[in-house]
Design a protein around this motif. Structure first.
Motif, PDB file in Angstrom:
ATOM      1  N   TYR A  20       0.874  -1.173   0.000  1.00 48.74           N
ATOM      2  CA  TYR A  20       0.000   0.000   0.000  1.00 48.74           C
ATOM      3  C   TYR A  20       0.908   1.219   0.000  1.00 48.74           C
ATOM      4  CZ  TYR A  20      -4.488   2.283   0.938  1.00 48.74           C
ATOM      5  OH  TYR A  20      -5.649   3.017   0.833  1.00 48.74           O
ATOM      6  N   SER A  21       0.621   2.183  -0.849  1.00 48.63           N
ATOM      7  CA  SER A  21       1.606   3.240  -1.082  1.00 48.63           C
ATOM      8  C   SER A  21       1.850   4.143   0.115  1.00 48.63           C
ATOM      9  CB  SER A  21       1.166   4.103  -2.274  1.00 48.63           C
ATOM     10  OG  SER A  21      -0.053   4.753  -1.987  1.00 48.63           O
ATOM     11  N   LEU A  22       0.861   4.359   0.929  1.00 43.63           N
ATOM     12  CA  LEU A  22       0.977   5.389   1.967  1.00 43.63           C
ATOM     13  C   LEU A  22       1.934   5.014   3.084  1.00 43.63           C
ATOM     14  CD1 LEU A  22      -2.740   6.569   2.354  1.00 43.63           C
ATOM     15  CD2 LEU A  22      -1.000   7.287   0.720  1.00 43.63           C
ATOM     16  N   PHE A  23       2.215   3.739   3.236  1.00 44.44           N
ATOM     17  CA  PHE A  23       3.100   3.305   4.329  1.00 44.44           C
ATOM     18  C   PHE A  23       3.672   1.931   3.982  1.00 44.44           C
ATOM     19  CE2 PHE A  23      -1.370   2.656   5.298  1.00 44.44           C
ATOM     20  CZ  PHE A  23      -1.453   1.308   5.501  1.00 44.44           C
ATOM     21  N   TYR A  24       4.775   1.603   4.640  1.00 45.84           N
ATOM     22  CA  TYR A  24       5.426   0.322   4.383  1.00 45.84           C
ATOM     23  C   TYR A  24       4.746  -0.791   5.174  1.00 45.84           C
ATOM     24  CZ  TYR A  24       8.929  -3.365   4.561  1.00 45.84           C
ATOM     25  OH  TYR A  24       9.560  -4.587   4.493  1.00 45.84           O
ATOM     26  N   ILE A  25       4.481  -1.889   4.501  1.00 44.65           N
ATOM     27  CA  ILE A  25       3.947  -3.089   5.149  1.00 44.65           C
ATOM     28  C   ILE A  25       4.973  -4.204   4.971  1.00 44.65           C
ATOM     29  CG2 ILE A  25       2.089  -4.792   5.220  1.00 44.65           C
ATOM     30  CD1 ILE A  25       0.280  -2.752   3.812  1.00 44.65           C
ATOM     31  N   PRO A  26       5.565  -4.712   6.034  1.00 38.40           N
ATOM     32  CA  PRO A  26       6.499  -5.833   5.877  1.00 38.40           C
ATOM     33  C   PRO A  26       5.767  -7.097   5.398  1.00 38.40           C
ATOM     34  CG  PRO A  26       6.767  -4.782   8.031  1.00 38.40           C
ATOM     35  CD  PRO A  26       5.495  -4.244   7.423  1.00 38.40           C
ATOM     36  N   ASP A  27       6.306  -7.733   4.412  1.00 35.87           N
ATOM     37  CA  ASP A  27       5.817  -9.049   3.962  1.00 35.87           C
ATOM     38  C   ASP A  27       4.290  -9.106   3.820  1.00 35.87           C
ATOM     39  OD1 ASP A  27       8.467  -9.962   4.073  1.00 35.87           O
ATOM     40  OD2 ASP A  27       8.266 -10.372   6.225  1.00 35.87           O
ATOM     41  N   PRO A  28       3.728  -8.329   2.909  1.00 37.77           N
ATOM     42  CA  PRO A  28       2.269  -8.328   2.757  1.00 37.77           C
ATOM     43  C   PRO A  28       1.756  -9.409   1.807  1.00 37.77           C
ATOM     44  CG  PRO A  28       3.204  -6.661   1.336  1.00 37.77           C
ATOM     45  CD  PRO A  28       4.372  -7.323   2.024  1.00 37.77           C
ATOM     46  N   PRO A 219      -3.226  -7.523   5.613  1.00 38.44           N
ATOM     47  CA  PRO A 219      -2.015  -7.003   6.249  1.00 38.44           C
ATOM     48  C   PRO A 219      -1.940  -5.479   6.315  1.00 38.44           C
ATOM     49  CG  PRO A 219      -1.537  -7.500   3.968  1.00 38.44           C
ATOM     50  CD  PRO A 219      -2.983  -7.843   4.181  1.00 38.44           C
ATOM     51  N   PHE A 220      -3.053  -4.812   6.071  1.00 35.39           N
ATOM     52  CA  PHE A 220      -3.093  -3.359   6.263  1.00 35.39           C
ATOM     53  C   PHE A 220      -2.690  -3.046   7.710  1.00 35.39           C
ATOM     54  CE2 PHE A 220      -5.170   0.818   6.003  1.00 35.39           C
ATOM     55  CZ  PHE A 220      -4.966   1.144   4.679  1.00 35.39           C
ATOM     56  N   ILE A 221      -3.266  -3.805   8.624  1.00 32.20           N
ATOM     57  CA  ILE A 221      -2.960  -3.753  10.060  1.00 32.20           C
ATOM     58  C   ILE A 221      -2.721  -5.195  10.487  1.00 32.20           C
ATOM     59  CG2 ILE A 221      -3.946  -3.273  12.350  1.00 32.20           C
ATOM     60  CD1 ILE A 221      -5.573  -1.041  11.038  1.00 32.20           C
ATOM     61  N   ASP A 222      -1.893  -5.410  11.483  1.00 27.68           N
ATOM     62  CA  ASP A 222      -1.629  -6.785  11.907  1.00 27.68           C
ATOM     63  C   ASP A 222      -2.918  -7.462  12.382  1.00 27.68           C
ATOM     64  OD1 ASP A 222       1.040  -8.474  12.603  1.00 27.68           O
ATOM     65  OD2 ASP A 222      -0.654  -9.027  13.888  1.00 27.68           O
TER      66      ASP A 222
ATOM     67  N   ARG B 171       1.175   3.208  10.388  1.00 26.02           N
ATOM     68  CA  ARG B 171       1.565   3.916   9.169  1.00 26.02           C
ATOM     69  C   ARG B 171       2.957   4.537   9.220  1.00 26.02           C
ATOM     70  NH1 ARG B 171      -3.082   6.302   5.890  1.00 26.02           N
ATOM     71  NH2 ARG B 171      -4.840   4.933   6.345  1.00 26.02           N
ATOM     72  N   ARG B 174       8.376   3.548   8.026  1.00 21.04           N
ATOM     73  CA  ARG B 174       9.499   4.170   7.300  1.00 21.04           C
ATOM     74  C   ARG B 174      10.249   5.146   8.195  1.00 21.04           C
ATOM     75  NH1 ARG B 174       5.402   4.753   2.286  1.00 21.04           N
ATOM     76  NH2 ARG B 174       5.877   2.789   1.243  1.00 21.04           N
ATOM     77  N   ALA B 194       0.874  -1.421  15.392  1.00 22.14           N
ATOM     78  CA  ALA B 194      -0.140  -2.189  14.673  1.00 22.14           C
ATOM     79  C   ALA B 194       0.245  -2.634  13.280  1.00 22.14           C
ATOM     80  CB  ALA B 194      -1.431  -1.367  14.601  1.00 22.14           C
ATOM     81  N   ALA B 195       1.404  -2.244  12.778  1.00 23.98           N
ATOM     82  CA  ALA B 195       1.740  -2.634  11.414  1.00 23.98           C
ATOM     83  C   ALA B 195       1.917  -4.150  11.311  1.00 23.98           C
ATOM     84  CB  ALA B 195       3.019  -1.927  10.959  1.00 23.98           C
ATOM     85  N   HIS B 196       1.424  -4.685  10.224  1.00 27.25           N
ATOM     86  CA  HIS B 196       1.496  -6.130   9.948  1.00 27.25           C
ATOM     87  C   HIS B 196       2.934  -6.640  10.049  1.00 27.25           C
ATOM     88  CE1 HIS B 196       0.890  -9.899   7.714  1.00 27.25           C
ATOM     89  NE2 HIS B 196       1.796  -9.511   6.840  1.00 27.25           N
TER      90      HIS B 196
END
Lengths: 267, 257
Positions: A20-28, A219-222, B171, B174, B194-196
């Motif tokens: 998702y562009s707005l923030f980094y998601i590890p391993d989505p 995976p937007f949120i855990d 969010r 980074r 909360a990030a995945h």
């Protein structure tokens, strides 16, 4: 003590896939999502790819189907319908491809109200088939505030509609509860950064435990954030199991979700 | 071979953030003395760090007594107080040095600041940061209360000051990554972390010693971080380190052992 092994069967009806562009998601990716599901007792997750909701519905829906193919029995797919991107074409694709088990719409992102004509085909399809529709819902949104769904439910009473996030904010949850109390076709889904166990308890107190659904937005949120609110909420074991999987098994009947023991599916 | 995973790894955690007192705009579990004790019992926790809702939302310095009262009444349960500071202002506070000295004398284990909510710039607390660094007390701050540039400035100027960032949301990985990379004195707690897969990601990058278990009971649903850590993809050793070991190191000056 919580222990390291989950004690419940889980079906996650609100999930995504990919970056998702707005923030980094590890391993989505789907494989990592399944590894998380293995740790949380999640039998199956219904996904709408981030590519589909954020930018390109048709292409993103293909990503969701690829995840279904890569993880049969664990991942099911929503078809994202974007009212600006040839919705009739995606509805025809949904109807023809049994890997899709429901529809996902995101009126706030796509800047179009659920009551608008461009969504009419979605509600009509759900009315005719019983296909569940998961929609983002957000308090005070001009596009998908919970109260707006009352007009949709009045016009399409057999269209099962899941209010994703149940309005998001505490005040939005109250509004979503009011809507669901008036219309039995409206279901409440519990993920959201402002959700709490006591708010979920209020949903159950007002509409009963049989129309409240577990979702996580991962995976937007855990996934474990939303799951923890339900697992630790002051619910009875029966209420908790309804929310975590039973209701999803009962709702997704147009095209039943894979897996499951049959214990949850009753009348 | 699978990960070492036993239920014992989920006992003895130290909850590094509880906020006692009523929340005016959220439906969250109670946080009075008895509710905190029940929380510790239910999840077999070894203790907690408690600050006061009143210090955040009503009377920054006066609220500290409420945190201390709860800590004192649950001292046998490993509960420690976290005080709140504001800049020196005639009539409100004469000296940050004296405030920190008083806190150390009363067994306070950390300080929390709310620059955004309390209406001041973070550089108005330079005396506080120096006093905390000298006393070995951590500085706790919510991500919404301070900008990344100010955080970087403080962490650079006071390299021995332990800083615990809280309420990060989903969010900001980074920005968090560069801050953790640049500052060995920065940690982040699990309140709304909360990030995945972010916990697993940081652990894989060798930063599990910078993660701190905390529920935010009082401002968040505690189930979030309890289940997040318990059902994480980490081995028992790492879970125990995040659950309790890192807190023992950070809050040692306040008496946590």
């Amino acid at each position: 003590m919580i222990g390291r092994q989950p004690q419940h069967r889980v079906v996650d009806v609100h999930a995504h896939l990919g970056p998702y562009s707005l923030f980094y998601i590890p391993d989505p990716d789907a494989a990592t999502m399944v590894s998380v599901m293995d740790r949380t007792g999640t039998e199956v997750t219904v996904v709408a790819a981030n590519r589909a909701i954020q930018q390109d519905a048709h292409l993103g829906n293909s990503h969701s189907l690829a995840a279904v193919d890569a993880h049969p029995g664990r991942i099911a797919a929503y078809a994202v319908i974007n009212p600006w991107q040839d919705p009739e074409r995606e509805l025809e694709r949904l109807a023809a491809d049994e890997r899709f088990v429901g529809i996902k719409v995101h009126p706030s992102l796509h800047k179009y109200p659920v009551t608008g004509a461009r969504y009419a085909a979605v509600w009509a399809f759900a009315e005719e088939t019983g296909c569940p529709v998961l929609s983002h819902s957000e308090h005070r949104s001009a596009y998908d505030a919970p109260s707006l769904f009352e007009a949709v439910a009045a016009k399409y009473p057999r269209a099962p509609i899941i209010l994703g996030h149940a309005g998001i904010t505490p005040a939005g949850v109250d509004e979503a509860i009011e809507a669901a109390a008036r219309y039995e076709s409206l279901w409440l889904e519990v993920c959201g950064s402002q959700m709490t166990g006591p708010l979920i308890q209020e949903m159950i107190d007002r509409v009963g435990s049989r129309r409240v659904l577990f979702g996580s937005d991962f995976p937007f949120i855990d996934q474990r954030m939303s799951l923890g609110r339900v697992v630790c909420a002051p619910l009875t074991d029966g209420q908790r199991q309804d929310v975590l999987s039973g209701n999803a098994r009962r709702l997704f009947r147009w095209r039943p979700l894979p897996g499951g023991t049959g214990e949850d599916v009753d009348e | 071979m699978g990960l070492a995973m036993t239920d014992d790894a989920t006992t003895g955690w130290f909850d590094a953030r509880i906020v006692t007192g009523a929340h005016p705009s959220s439906l969250v579990p109670s946080t009075d003395r008895d509710a905190i004790a029940a929380h510790l019992d239910t999840y077999a926790m070894s203790g907690a760090l408690v600050s006061a809702m009143a210090s955040w939302l009503h009377d920054p310095l006066g609220g500290n007594a409420e945190a201390t009262a709860v800590a004192n009444s649950l001292s046998d349960r490993g509960v420690l107080a976290c005080w709140t500071a504001v800049p020196t202002t005639p009539g409100e506070l004469d000296s940050l040095d004296k405030l920190v000295a008083q806190a150390l004398a009363e067994g306070v284990a950390a300080f929390r600041i709310h620059p955004h909510s309390h209406g001041y710039a973070p550089d108005a607390l330079l005396d506080l940061y120096a006093a905390l660094e000298g006393g070995g007390l951590p500085l706790c701050v919510d991500a919404a209360e301070i900008g990344w540039t100010d955080l970087d400035t403080i962490a650079t100027r006071f390299p021995m000051l332990p800083i615990v960032l809280s309420n990060l949301g989903y969010r900001q990985l980074r920005r968090l990554w560069s801050a953790l990379r640049d500052h060995d004195n920065l940690s982040v707690d699990l309140v709304d972390f909360a990030a995945h897969q972010a916990v697993e990601w940081l652990a894989a990058e060798g930063l599990s010693d910078r993660l701190l278990f905390a529920t935010g009971l009082g401002v968040r649903d505690p189930g979030e971080s309890i289940v997040r850590l318990a059902w994480s993809g980490l081995d028992d050793e790492t879970v125990t380190r995040i659950g309790a070991g890192n807190a023992q190191r950070l809050f040692a000056a306040g008496g946590l052992s």
